[in-house]
Every structure is written in C-alpha cells, then in structure tokens.
Design a protein around this motif. Structure first.
Motif, PDB file in Angstrom:
ATOM      1  N   ASP A 126      -2.021 -17.159 -24.890  1.00 21.04           N
ATOM      2  CA  ASP A 126      -0.993 -17.985 -25.519  1.00 21.04           C
ATOM      3  C   ASP A 126       0.339 -17.245 -25.550  1.00 21.04           C
ATOM      4  OD1 ASP A 126      -3.009 -19.765 -25.913  1.00 21.04           O
ATOM      5  OD2 ASP A 126      -3.246 -19.382 -28.053  1.00 21.04           O
ATOM      6  N   TRP A 127       1.413 -18.034 -25.693  1.00 19.20           N
ATOM      7  CA  TRP A 127       2.766 -17.492 -25.818  1.00 19.20           C
ATOM      8  C   TRP A 127       3.107 -16.593 -24.623  1.00 19.20           C
ATOM      9  CZ3 TRP A 127       5.468 -19.737 -29.607  1.00 19.20           C
ATOM     10  CH2 TRP A 127       4.742 -20.291 -30.669  1.00 19.20           C
ATOM     11  N   LYS A 128       2.850 -17.125 -23.428  1.00 16.08           N
ATOM     12  CA  LYS A 128       3.101 -16.366 -22.218  1.00 16.08           C
ATOM     13  C   LYS A 128       3.792 -17.234 -21.167  1.00 16.08           C
ATOM     14  CE  LYS A 128       1.267 -12.155 -22.612  1.00 16.08           C
ATOM     15  NZ  LYS A 128       1.995 -10.914 -22.264  1.00 16.08           N
ATOM     16  N   TYR A 129       4.571 -16.563 -20.292  1.00 13.07           N
ATOM     17  CA  TYR A 129       5.068 -17.196 -19.082  1.00 13.07           C
ATOM     18  C   TYR A 129       4.023 -17.002 -17.983  1.00 13.07           C
ATOM     19  CZ  TYR A 129       9.767 -17.683 -21.035  1.00 13.07           C
ATOM     20  OH  TYR A 129      10.841 -18.037 -21.806  1.00 13.07           O
ATOM     21  N   TYR A 130       3.952 -17.993 -17.092  1.00 15.56           N
ATOM     22  CA  TYR A 130       3.038 -17.929 -15.959  1.00 15.56           C
ATOM     23  C   TYR A 130       3.808 -18.285 -14.698  1.00 15.56           C
ATOM     24  CZ  TYR A 130      -0.862 -17.796 -19.270  1.00 15.56           C
ATOM     25  OH  TYR A 130      -1.729 -17.430 -20.276  1.00 15.56           O
ATOM     26  N   ALA A 131       3.508 -17.584 -13.611  1.00 16.60           N
ATOM     27  CA  ALA A 131       4.159 -17.887 -12.334  1.00 16.60           C
ATOM     28  C   ALA A 131       3.162 -17.627 -11.212  1.00 16.60           C
ATOM     29  CB  ALA A 131       5.411 -17.045 -12.148  1.00 16.60           C
ATOM     30  N   LEU A 132       2.667 -18.700 -10.608  1.00 19.61           N
ATOM     31  CA  LEU A 132       1.640 -18.638  -9.575  1.00 19.61           C
ATOM     32  C   LEU A 132       1.995 -19.658  -8.505  1.00 19.61           C
ATOM     33  CD1 LEU A 132      -1.215 -17.221  -9.192  1.00 19.61           C
ATOM     34  CD2 LEU A 132      -2.189 -19.357 -10.056  1.00 19.61           C
ATOM     35  N   SER A 133       1.765 -19.312  -7.235  1.00 20.71           N
ATOM     36  CA  SER A 133       2.129 -20.241  -6.165  1.00 20.71           C
ATOM     37  C   SER A 133       1.205 -20.097  -4.971  1.00 20.71           C
ATOM     38  CB  SER A 133       3.585 -20.010  -5.726  1.00 20.71           C
ATOM     39  OG  SER A 133       3.736 -18.725  -5.148  1.00 20.71           O
ATOM     40  N   ALA A 134       1.170 -21.139  -4.158  1.00 21.22           N
ATOM     41  CA  ALA A 134       0.385 -21.154  -2.927  1.00 21.22           C
ATOM     42  C   ALA A 134       1.243 -21.745  -1.817  1.00 21.22           C
ATOM     43  CB  ALA A 134      -0.890 -21.970  -3.109  1.00 21.22           C
ATOM     44  N   ARG A 135       1.003 -21.268  -0.593  1.00 21.51           N
ATOM     45  CA  ARG A 135       1.813 -21.676   0.554  1.00 21.51           C
ATOM     46  C   ARG A 135       1.073 -22.692   1.406  1.00 21.51           C
ATOM     47  NH1 ARG A 135       6.349 -19.845   2.697  1.00 21.51           N
ATOM     48  NH2 ARG A 135       6.431 -18.167   1.130  1.00 21.51           N
ATOM     49  N   PHE A 136       1.830 -23.575   2.053  1.00 20.47           N
ATOM     50  CA  PHE A 136       1.267 -24.500   3.022  1.00 20.47           C
ATOM     51  C   PHE A 136       2.218 -24.591   4.213  1.00 20.47           C
ATOM     52  CE2 PHE A 136       3.422 -26.847  -0.382  1.00 20.47           C
ATOM     53  CZ  PHE A 136       4.382 -27.565   0.306  1.00 20.47           C
ATOM     54  N   GLU A 137       1.759 -25.201   5.288  1.00 21.12           N
ATOM     55  CA  GLU A 137       2.572 -25.318   6.495  1.00 21.12           C
ATOM     56  C   GLU A 137       3.886 -26.029   6.177  1.00 21.12           C
ATOM     57  OE1 GLU A 137       2.463 -27.654  10.796  1.00 21.12           O
ATOM     58  OE2 GLU A 137       0.662 -27.551   9.547  1.00 21.12           O
ATOM     59  N   PRO A 138       5.031 -25.449   6.536  1.00 23.80           N
ATOM     60  CA  PRO A 138       6.316 -26.105   6.245  1.00 23.80           C
ATOM     61  C   PRO A 138       6.373 -27.506   6.827  1.00 23.80           C
ATOM     62  CG  PRO A 138       6.656 -23.849   6.963  1.00 23.80           C
ATOM     63  CD  PRO A 138       5.200 -24.146   7.200  1.00 23.80           C
ATOM     64  N   ILE A 152       3.840 -24.598  -3.230  1.00 17.87           N
ATOM     65  CA  ILE A 152       3.578 -25.287  -4.489  1.00 17.87           C
ATOM     66  C   ILE A 152       3.419 -24.220  -5.570  1.00 17.87           C
ATOM     67  CG2 ILE A 152       1.089 -25.361  -4.053  1.00 17.87           C
ATOM     68  CD1 ILE A 152       2.947 -28.150  -5.849  1.00 17.87           C
ATOM     69  N   GLY A 153       4.035 -24.428  -6.717  1.00 17.40           N
ATOM     70  CA  GLY A 153       4.008 -23.387  -7.740  1.00 17.40           C
ATOM     71  C   GLY A 153       3.777 -23.901  -9.138  1.00 17.40           C
ATOM     72  N   LEU A 154       3.239 -23.010  -9.983  1.00 12.41           N
ATOM     73  CA  LEU A 154       3.025 -23.262 -11.403  1.00 12.41           C
ATOM     74  C   LEU A 154       3.882 -22.262 -12.155  1.00 12.41           C
ATOM     75  CD1 LEU A 154      -0.879 -23.487 -11.279  1.00 12.41           C
ATOM     76  CD2 LEU A 154       0.785 -25.300 -10.851  1.00 12.41           C
ATOM     77  N   ASP A 155       5.077 -22.683 -12.520  1.00 12.96           N
ATOM     78  CA  ASP A 155       6.036 -21.829 -13.227  1.00 12.96           C
ATOM     79  C   ASP A 155       6.163 -22.383 -14.636  1.00 12.96           C
ATOM     80  OD1 ASP A 155       8.238 -20.132 -13.880  1.00 12.96           O
ATOM     81  OD2 ASP A 155       9.591 -21.764 -13.317  1.00 12.96           O
ATOM     82  N   LEU A 156       5.490 -21.759 -15.599  1.00 12.77           N
ATOM     83  CA  LEU A 156       5.280 -22.392 -16.893  1.00 12.77           C
ATOM     84  C   LEU A 156       5.517 -21.439 -18.053  1.00 12.77           C
ATOM     85  CD1 LEU A 156       1.757 -23.787 -15.975  1.00 12.77           C
ATOM     86  CD2 LEU A 156       3.862 -25.125 -15.917  1.00 12.77           C
ATOM     87  N   TRP A 157       5.825 -22.043 -19.199  1.00  9.41           N
ATOM     88  CA  TRP A 157       5.735 -21.381 -20.505  1.00  9.41           C
ATOM     89  C   TRP A 157       4.610 -22.076 -21.248  1.00  9.41           C
ATOM     90  CZ3 TRP A 157       6.437 -17.635 -23.819  1.00  9.41           C
ATOM     91  CH2 TRP A 157       6.356 -17.888 -25.193  1.00  9.41           C
ATOM     92  N   ASN A 171       7.942 -10.893 -10.584  1.00  9.07           N
ATOM     93  CA  ASN A 171       9.300 -10.862 -11.119  1.00  9.07           C
ATOM     94  C   ASN A 171       9.329 -10.327 -12.538  1.00  9.07           C
ATOM     95  OD1 ASN A 171      11.657 -12.577 -12.659  1.00  9.07           O
ATOM     96  ND2 ASN A 171      12.259 -11.966 -10.587  1.00  9.07           N
ATOM     97  N   LYS A 172       8.277 -10.626 -13.313  1.00 13.40           N
ATOM     98  CA  LYS A 172       8.130 -10.086 -14.666  1.00 13.40           C
ATOM     99  C   LYS A 172       6.826  -9.291 -14.722  1.00 13.40           C
ATOM    100  CE  LYS A 172       8.827 -12.995 -18.085  1.00 13.40           C
ATOM    101  NZ  LYS A 172       9.993 -12.522 -18.856  1.00 13.40           N
ATOM    102  N   SER A 173       6.803  -8.311 -15.587  1.00 13.88           N
ATOM    103  CA  SER A 173       5.619  -7.454 -15.669  1.00 13.88           C
ATOM    104  C   SER A 173       4.565  -8.006 -16.618  1.00 13.88           C
ATOM    105  CB  SER A 173       6.029  -6.048 -16.128  1.00 13.88           C
ATOM    106  OG  SER A 173       6.627  -6.105 -17.424  1.00 13.88           O
ATOM    107  N   ASP A 174       4.912  -9.011 -17.402  1.00 11.87           N
ATOM    108  CA  ASP A 174       3.983  -9.477 -18.430  1.00 11.87           C
ATOM    109  C   ASP A 174       3.635 -10.961 -18.291  1.00 11.87           C
ATOM    110  OD1 ASP A 174       6.512 -10.337 -19.033  1.00 11.87           O
ATOM    111  OD2 ASP A 174       6.348  -9.994 -21.192  1.00 11.87           O
ATOM    112  N   TYR A 175       3.566 -11.460 -17.048  1.00 10.55           N
ATOM    113  CA  TYR A 175       3.120 -12.834 -16.863  1.00 10.55           C
ATOM    114  C   TYR A 175       1.683 -12.987 -17.357  1.00 10.55           C
ATOM    115  CZ  TYR A 175       7.084 -14.320 -13.957  1.00 10.55           C
ATOM    116  OH  TYR A 175       8.335 -14.671 -13.511  1.00 10.55           O
ATOM    117  N   GLY A 176       1.362 -14.179 -17.855  1.00 11.56           N
ATOM    118  CA  GLY A 176       0.011 -14.453 -18.305  1.00 11.56           C
ATOM    119  C   GLY A 176      -0.968 -14.511 -17.138  1.00 11.56           C
ATOM    120  N   LYS A 177      -2.244 -14.274 -17.436  1.00  8.24           N
ATOM    121  CA  LYS A 177      -3.285 -14.237 -16.428  1.00  8.24           C
ATOM    122  C   LYS A 177      -4.063 -15.560 -16.395  1.00  8.24           C
ATOM    123  CE  LYS A 177      -2.256 -10.075 -15.306  1.00  8.24           C
ATOM    124  NZ  LYS A 177      -1.546  -9.834 -14.010  1.00  8.24           N
TER     125      LYS A 177
END
Length: 337
Positions: free
Chosen positions: A70-82, A313-318, A41-47
C-alpha cells in the motif's frame, strides 16, 4: 488488483478475423516477468506478485499480477510489435479487481510510443492513451479516457463512473476510424459518441457572433402587469391622513407659529399601493441568445482516431490498496462493432 491486456487487429479480409498484437493472461507462471519490465526511474516502486487473489473461479486460469504494498507508486510495462491504426479500429481491454476496499488509487493502463525507454517510465512519461478506472474516496469514481493529440493530453468531457467494489470488472475502449468511440464496462456500453464532440481536440465549429447585439425592441419579460386593468376609483393609497377631529388651538398665532396643520394619523381606509394583476406577456420573445456563426479558425481533422508507432503497454499507478490485473488486451480491429 489483477490485470490482463490484449492487442489485436482485424484487417479487411475474407476471414474478417481480428489480428491480436498483444495479449497477456499470465497463464505461464513466472514467465510473465520476462515480458514485463519494471521501471528503475525510482528506487522504491511497489512490487507485483502473481496470484489468483483471495477469491477466484479457477486457481490457475484466474491468476494475474497484483500490487503487494500500500501507499506505493508502481511502474511496469510490456512491449509489442510497433503498430499504427490507420483505417482500423483500436480496442483496449483489460480486467481489474480491487480485493480490498480502496480509498485512493488508479486502475488504468497507458499505451506508450514504441521508442519509450521502459526502464525509465514514470508518471510524467509521454503516453498516447490512458484508459481505466481511478478512485479517490467516494467523490472521485471515474473512468479516465485521456487521448494525446498534437503533443497535448485531452480528457473526455463526459463523466463516466467506474465500478467501486471488490469484484473483477472488464473495461473496454473502442476507437473507430470514423472518429467514433465507445467505452464499455462488463460489455455494457457506458459512453459513446464522436471524438470531436467529446474531446476538445479541435476549435469549435461554431462561435458566438460578437458583432450581434440584442434588438432594442426585444421583449424578455415573461410576465407583465395587466395594462387593461384600471385602478378602482375608491382605492385609497394614503397611509396617513390629517386627523379630521383635530382643531387648531385657540392660542395659535399664524404670524408667530406659522400655518397650522392637523396631526397625521393612520388612514383607516388605507389599502396599500395598488398594483394590477400579473399576466403572461403576449409579446414575450424569450431570452435573447447571441447567434452562432461559423468559426473561421475551425479546421476539421478526419484522423483524430489515428496513432502511429504504438509499442508499449504500461501500468503507471499510485496505489493505496491491493490492485489485481488478470487480462490486458490491445486489439486493432477493422470489423469490431
């Protein structure tokens, strides 16, 4: 910071064992990258990087994912059986560590509906549950427990303080089918109660009776002047008195000068304004409180705990400092206490 997540369930069976729907402990090297999706969604998410961090018990078993910038947004997620948790207990559990003195940043997880596009997850994406620590300075050190209900987010009304140090801590959220919950840090209960009382999902059961008015004879005076104490007969309240030694001048002409009056001087016997002593009011009834009545608009809901179709499950962080996750667990558990 290092994360680990587990998702499991325990149906009512002879074994009474939990069924684990999702568990991540980052024990297979870089294979975690195949299970976790970085948002575009963003081009500069942290690694993120896989590491055991600066200090650990076991260099392999303690590996987890860590923010690297530092000073970055992060967006990472994993899927599991609904899954849905009807008549089952939900447990969300993870470990997190701040390896440096953090000034500001989140260390929480979000659980999303199964139909979310993982590559487009961002800070405003619709989620079902948000849980975990959030730190900003020393005045904002709290554990978020935000639950969605009827398409609105509801924050827990209790203030739960999170850990603010450089150690690994285990955060656990338990939501039971009897509409009760518990929050644990390092397996110690730091908050518990009912979903109805500690969130504003529903209208209140009771409201103030707007038609009730305070009785005219209601006495709210805690203290009163003693009505039985008389003022002494010799109590002189005159602050000024006519000068008793002053005499009318010989040349005073009443027809021209008016009636002569002696000048006023301070009263040497002046005692001030007399007041009776203060005593407890024998008729004190307390502060009047408007009575409660049943709220006609209140509608109970026995399914506040229930979610359908959870699947990500997701890690959507600043993040200002490095954040390290080692274990992420989501568990459906019918027999969990």
């Amino acid at each position: 910071m290092k994360w680990c997540v587990l998702l499991a369930a325990c149906v009512l069976a002879a074994s009474a064992e939990p069924i684990i729907y999702f568990r991540e402990q980052f024990e297979d090297g870089d294979e975690w990258q195949k299970r976790w999706v970085e948002s575009k969604n963003k081009s500069d998410y942290g690694k993120w990087q896989l590491t055991a961090g600066k200090f650990f018990g076991d260099p392999e078993k303690d590996k987890g994912i860590q923010t690297t910038q530092d000073w970055k947004y992060y967006a990472l997620s994993a899927r599991f059986e609904p899954i849905g948790n009807e008549n089952q207990t939900l447990v969300i559990q993870f470990t997190v560590k701040h390896e440096q003195a953090i000034d500001c940043g989140g260390g929480y997880v979000k659980v999303y509906p199964a139909d979310i596009n993982q590559e487009q997850i961002h800070s405003d994406s619709v989620y079902c549950i948000m849980f975990g620590p959030d730190i900003c300075g020393t005045i904002h050190e709290k554990v978020h427990v935000i639950l969605s209900y009827k398409e609105k987010y509801h924050l827990i009304t209790k203030n739960i303080t999170c850990k603010h140090d450089e150690l690994t801590h285990l955060y656990t959220l338990i939501i039971r089918p009897n509409n009760t919950y518990a929050v644990k840090i390092d397996n110690e209960v730091v908050a518990n109660g009912t979903l109805e009382e500690d969130w504003d999902f529903l209208l209140p059961r009771k409201i103030k009776d707007e038609n009730a008015t305070k009785p005219a004879d209601w006495d709210e005076r805690l203290k009163i002047e003693d009505p039985n104490e008389p003022k002494p007969d010799d109590w002189d309240e005159r602050e000024l008195i006519p000068d008793p030694e002053s005499k009318q001048p010989r040349d005073w002409d009443s027809s021209m000068d008016g009636q002569w009056e002696p000048p006023m001087i301070p009263n040497p016997n002046y005692k001030g304004i007399w007041k009776p002593k203060i005593i407890d009011n024998p008729n004190y009834q307390g502060e009047w409180v408007q009575p409660d009545i049943d709220n006609p608009d209140y509608v109970p809901d026995d399914t506040l705990y229930r979610y359908e179709g959870l699947g990500v499950i997701g890690l959507d962080l600043w993040q200002v400092g490095h954040l390290y996750y080692n274990q992420l667990n989501i568990i459906w558990l019918h027999c969990y206490h």
